[in-house]
Every structure is written in structure tokens, then in C-alpha cells.
Motif scaffolding. Structure first.
Motif, mmCIF file in Angstrom:
data_model
loop_
_atom_site.group_PDB
_atom_site.id
_atom_site.type_symbol
_atom_site.label_atom_id
_atom_site.label_comp_id
_atom_site.label_asym_id
_atom_site.label_seq_id
_atom_site.Cartn_x
_atom_site.Cartn_y
_atom_site.Cartn_z
ATOM 1 N N LYS A 169 11.079 4.180 7.993
ATOM 2 C CA LYS A 169 11.674 4.831 6.831
ATOM 3 C C LYS A 169 11.398 6.326 6.911
ATOM 4 O O LYS A 169 10.458 6.758 7.578
ATOM 5 C CB LYS A 169 11.080 4.289 5.525
ATOM 6 N N LEU A 184 11.530 7.405 10.619
ATOM 7 C CA LEU A 184 12.851 7.005 11.104
ATOM 8 C C LEU A 184 13.560 8.182 11.757
ATOM 9 O O LEU A 184 14.131 8.057 12.851
ATOM 10 C CB LEU A 184 13.691 6.451 9.946
ATOM 11 N N VAL A 237 8.674 -1.471 10.260
ATOM 12 C CA VAL A 237 9.772 -0.983 9.425
ATOM 13 C C VAL A 237 9.742 0.538 9.453
ATOM 14 O O VAL A 237 8.699 1.149 9.206
ATOM 15 C CB VAL A 237 9.656 -1.486 7.972
ATOM 16 N N GLN A 262 6.073 -0.713 4.139
ATOM 17 C CA GLN A 262 6.848 -1.285 5.227
ATOM 18 C C GLN A 262 7.510 -2.606 4.871
ATOM 19 O O GLN A 262 7.841 -3.388 5.744
ATOM 20 C CB GLN A 262 5.964 -1.453 6.470
ATOM 21 N N LEU A 318 10.886 -4.273 3.846
ATOM 22 C CA LEU A 318 12.288 -3.876 3.989
ATOM 23 C C LEU A 318 13.081 -4.497 2.847
ATOM 24 O O LEU A 318 13.290 -5.709 2.803
ATOM 25 C CB LEU A 318 12.830 -4.355 5.340
ATOM 26 N N THR A 329 15.148 -0.927 10.483
ATOM 27 C CA THR A 329 15.329 -0.051 9.331
ATOM 28 C C THR A 329 16.559 -0.471 8.545
ATOM 29 O O THR A 329 17.432 -1.190 9.050
ATOM 30 C CB THR A 329 15.474 1.421 9.778
#
Length: 514
Positions: free
Chosen positions: A498, A502, A496, A380, A382, A415
Motif C-alpha cells: 500500500k 507500493l 500486502v 496489511q 487487504l 495490492t
């Protein structure tokens, strides 16, 4: 009478803090811990595979151990070793005996559900760490004697466990509840008649119903779920603040997520200042806690069943997805780490984890005392284009902007997205202050991150061309957790997003008209 009983408890805890304090240095404790682990596991399948008996004869046991045993993430150690102990109840795989418990952990990567082995040795070590936390609270937090006669609100997951073969499966809080001494039950709320309920919403309602009957002084909780409970109690009983029914309640032992983003919305629920005590508990072990209220870093628990190693969290050892590039990365001990640098944690434990990549990252603040702070997750961070933003950075920025704009920020996540040859950051964020618009909020967040992180500031001039935000109701984040079956006292919003997370989140908000 409560003053006398409280004084006895308080003074006993202070004596316990002195008696139970380790007399060796952190590095000495860690070397001793490794030797004990290798000795106990030398006749297991894992110990024989990696020649633990021979390692114990080496002059430098720690170096020999690192050269012999590969680093493993959850999926690697489970598929190669833990699966036999888990699915077949095979004894003596990674630790002597049959594993009696498996703590279910959602994690943030790899398997949707992780089965973390937990045994009596680890439970004993977790209780040792918990005792020390209580001792240091009594010694350093300046609580009145009467406070120690109050009840403790424990906000966790469902304590109902599932029997599978020769072992139990369930959330860590439930396993701990099964093993809590009966004499302690009168001090904990809510009781098992509530915590055994599988539905989180029903549990909150039952807690709200019974709350006026309790006299809470402490809470051990994820702050997000504590806030939901307190808001429901205040709403149901038409209170101005929670101290109307729990006048002594002002101590929060928290963990799992940084507390700073929750303070602006949590503190108005009280009529007195909150004393915060950070703790670092995981299904894999109890790893550390905050020793003093004015000092935010936590101290590492070096003799509670865990041997630690630290891998520099940089491009040399980790790829862009947060995965290790090799099974034999350079790992450092407590004598080798430096302050201010990010490290990923490896654990070897009395529950049969060996050089296990936990997934958390830390920075050391005091090497002599082995004090540290959690900075994020390996999965996590970024860093879409080299900006190297940690969860710690994100939370600090949100806190500063919230104080500046009085936005009432609740949950948030962010994100990185590719836009042609450049990159963008997309924020999803909730705020109670309806007068705050997304452009003003993201502008302030962008400026604060530039101030906090030099790499981010550089990339904002080059590859990171756009930063934008979408405002969402706070309930949307909770509904998403509920859809994924993770609405419980230990779940948390990933800061975060991904990959599949996401895709799942953006699909969810799209399907629900956001």
C-alpha cells in the motif's frame, strides 16, 4: 558420550518444564503482570502523568488503567515520550533508569526505522521465554538425546552495534548476541567473526565456507533467509541435500512470517522431515511460541514482562488504512476475547511501552489455554472494497495452490487497485515451475480465496471485478529489499503493498524492465 551428555540435557530440560510452569491461570498472571508494571513505573514521568500510584489503589486495576492511559502507536509514543529517553538519554521517562539499548525495527508502516527501547528487565524476560520454549521442545518434540549436543544455526541481522551516547543501537539479534552467556557461545553458529559483518552477501558466503566444520541440529531463523543460506551451502559443496554435511539437522524454530508458503521450496533441501516450532518474538518482547509439533497455534507468554490487551479489528475501531479511529478504543482482556475473531494487540511492557499498538493481528483458538495464531498486520489487511483478506488467508491460498499446481511458489505480494468504479487485485509472484502461466495461477488463487473467505467471494460478484498476476523472478523481491537497505536476516517481503511501499515496488520493477 554424546548420548550421556544429551540425556542429561534432555532430562534437565524436562524437569525445568515442570518447575518453571506457571501455576496460575493466564488471567491471574496478566493481572499480576499489570500490577508489577504499574508499581515499577509509578515514579517515572509517564507513571506520574497517568497517576500509577492511584491506579494501584483501585479495586479494578485493569479497567482503571484502560480509562486513564490512551492507546498509542509507535509514532505517538515516540514523539511524546521515547524521544527524550532516546536522543537525550534521559532517565526515568517510561521505565526506571536509562534505556541501555534501542532495537532498530524496520516495521511495515509509519517511520522507516523504529527505535524500540530494550533494557535488562526485558532481556531477562526474553530469556525466560526462550528457556520455556527449549523446555517444551525437550518435553514434546521427541528428539533423541544426541540431538541436544548439536549446534544451533542462528540466522539474524548484523550483530555489530553502534554506540550512541549512553546507549547501544542495532538489530535485536545483535543485542541478544551481546548479552548471550559466554558458556553458550560454543553451541551457536556462526560466530561473531561472521555475524559482525555488515554485508549480508559476505555473511552468507562465509557461512557456506565454514559449514562443513559445523554439526548443526537446530536453526532459529526467518525461513526465507535460511533457505538462501542452505541453497548456497548445497551449491558450493555440490550436495544433494543439507543432511549430507549436517545429518542431524531437522528442527527449525521460525518466526516473523507464516511458514506454510516456504515449505514446498524449503523441504526439498533436506533428506528428512522437518520439525517446525513457531515462535512470536518482536523487538517489543517475546510474546509466545508453539508448544507441541502437531498443534500449530502458539501459547501466549503471560508472565514474561508483557501485559496484553486486544482491540477488535473491525470498521468500528480501525479505518481503511489500518489506523485506530480513537485513542480510547474498546480493548478486551483474556476473559473477554472470543475464538475466531481478529484482534489487534496492545502491549504494556517492562521496557516502557504503554498500551502500545504493536501492529499485529491475532485470532484465539483456545481461550482456556490462551492459545492463538497470528493472522496479519493492521496495515496489511487487504480490504479495498470490503473483501477483508488477511495475510493468513493469502498464505493459506498460496500454499493450497502451490500444492495443487506444483508451482514452486517463492515470494509474493498483492495490492488493491481502483479501476473506474470497481476494484482489482494485482498479484506479484514468483514460481520455479516455468510452465505455470500467470492466468492459470491467478485463477487458482482466486478460486481458493473464494473458498476460504465469504466476504471475498461476495465482492468478486460485485465490486472486485478483476484479479490478475505478474510473474517475477524470485531474485527481484530480494533485489528490492537490497535497494531499500533491508537485505538482512530479519527483513521480509510485505504480503500486502500500500501507499509508498507500493509506489516504491512498482517503480523498482519498472526501472528494471519488469
Amino acid at each position: 558420550m554424546s548420548y550421556i551428555i544429551g540425556t542429561i540435557i534432555q532430562q534437565s530440560a524436562k524437569i525445568g518444564a515442570f518447575v518453571d510452569k506457571p501455576r496460575q491461570s493466564p488471567t491471574q498472571l496478566q493481572e499480576q503482570q499489570l500490577r508489577e508494571l504499574l508499581h515499577e513505573a509509578r515514579h517515572t514521568e509517564f507513571g506520574e502523568e497517568y497517576h500509577f500510584k492511584r491506579l494501584l489503589e483501585e479495586a479494578d486495576v485493569e479497567t482503571a488503567f484502560k480509562h486513564s492511559v490512551p492507546v498509542m502507536d509507535y509514532q505517538t509514543i515516540y514523539d511524546r515520550w521515547w524521544v527524550k529517553a532516546h536522543l537525550e538519554d534521559q532517565p526515568d521517562v517510561c521505565w526506571p533508569g536509562i534505556v541501555p539499548y534501542y532495537a532498530l525495527s524496520s516495521g511495515t508502516s509509519q517511520s522507516s526505522t523504529k527505535y524500540i527501547p530494550l533494557n535488562e528487565d526485558m532481556l531477562r524476560m526474553m530469556k525466560r521465554g526462550s528457556r520455556r520454549l527449549f523446555y517444551d521442545m525437550a518435553k514434546n518434540y521427541g528428539l533423541a538425546p544426541e540431538h541436544y549436543t548439536k549446534q544451533m544455526l542462528m540466522v539474524g541481522s548484523c550483530t555489530q552495534q553502534k554506540r550512541v551516547g549512553y546507549h547501544w543501537e542495532g538489530d535485536l539479534s545483535g543485542i541478544m548476541g551481546m548479552n548471550r552467556p559466554r558458556i553458550m557461545e560454543r553451541s551457536y553458529r556462526p560466530g561473531r567473526h561472521i555475524t559482525d559483518l555488515p554485508d549480508w552477501g559476505e555473511r552468507i558466503e562465509r557461512i557456506a565456507n565454514e559449514a562443513p566444520q559445523w554439526d548443526i541440529g537446530f536453526s532459529v531463523s526467518n525461513p526465507m533467509w535460511l533457505q538462501l543460506i542452505l541453497e548456497r551451502i548445497i551449491e558450493k559443496h555440490k550436495l544433494a541435500h543439507i543432511n549430507e554435511i549436517w545429518p542431524s539437522f531437522n528442527v527449525l524454530v521460525h518466526g516473523g512470517v507464516p511458514i506454510e508458503p516456504y515449505k514446498p521450496t524449503l523441504e526439498p533441501l533436506f533428506d528428512k522431515p522437518i520439525l517446525y516450532m513457531d515462535s512470536y518474538g518482536a523487538s517489543e518482547g517475546f510474546l509466545g511460541y508453539q508448544e507441541r509439533p502437531e498443534h500449530r497455534p502458539m501459547k501466549l507468554l503471560n508472565d514474561c514482562g508483557v501485559y496484553f490487551e486486544f482491540v477488535p479489528f473491525d470498521e468500528e475501531y480501525f479505518d481503511d488504512n489500518g489506523d485506530l479511529r480513537t485513542s480510547q478504543p474498546k480493548s478486551l482482556g483474556l476473559t473477554e476475547v472470543e475464538t475466531g475473531k481478529h484482534y489487534a494487540i496492545l502491549l504494556s511492557t517492562v521496557a516502557g511501552a504503554w498500551r502500545y499498538l504493536l501492529g499485529d493481528t491475532v485470532q484465539f483458538t483456545d481461550l482456556e489455554k490462551a492459545e492463538f495464531r497470528i493472522t496479519g498486520r493492521t496495515k496489511q489487511f487487504l480490504s479495498a472494497c470490503g473483501e477483508h483478506i488477511s495475510i493468513d488467508n493469502l498464505c493459506d491460498a498460496v500454499r493450497a495452490v502451490d500444492e495443487k499446481l506444483h508451482a514452486g511458489i517463492g515470494e509474493f505480494t498483492v495490492t488493491g487497485l481502483r479501476e473506474g468504479t470497481f476494484w482489482a487485485h494485482q498479484w506479484y509472484i514468483s514460481a520455479d515451475n516455468q510452465s505455470i502461466n500467470a492466468d492459470a495461477l491467478v485463477k487458482a488463487l482466486d478460486e481458493e480465496l473464494c473458498r476460504l473467505n465469504d466476504d471475498y467471494a461476495v465482492e468478486r460478484r460485485y465490486a472486485l471485478r478483476n484479479v490478475r498476476a505478474r510473474m517475477l523472478p524470485n531474485q527481484v523481491f530480494l533485489d528490492w529489499l537490497n535497494k531499500r537497505g533491508k537485505l538482512n536476516g530479519q527483513a521480509k517481503i510485505p504480503r500486502v503493498l500500500k501507499g509508498k511501499q507500493l509506489e516504491d515496488f512498482t517503480s523498482f520493477i519498472g526501472e528494471n524492465g519488469y
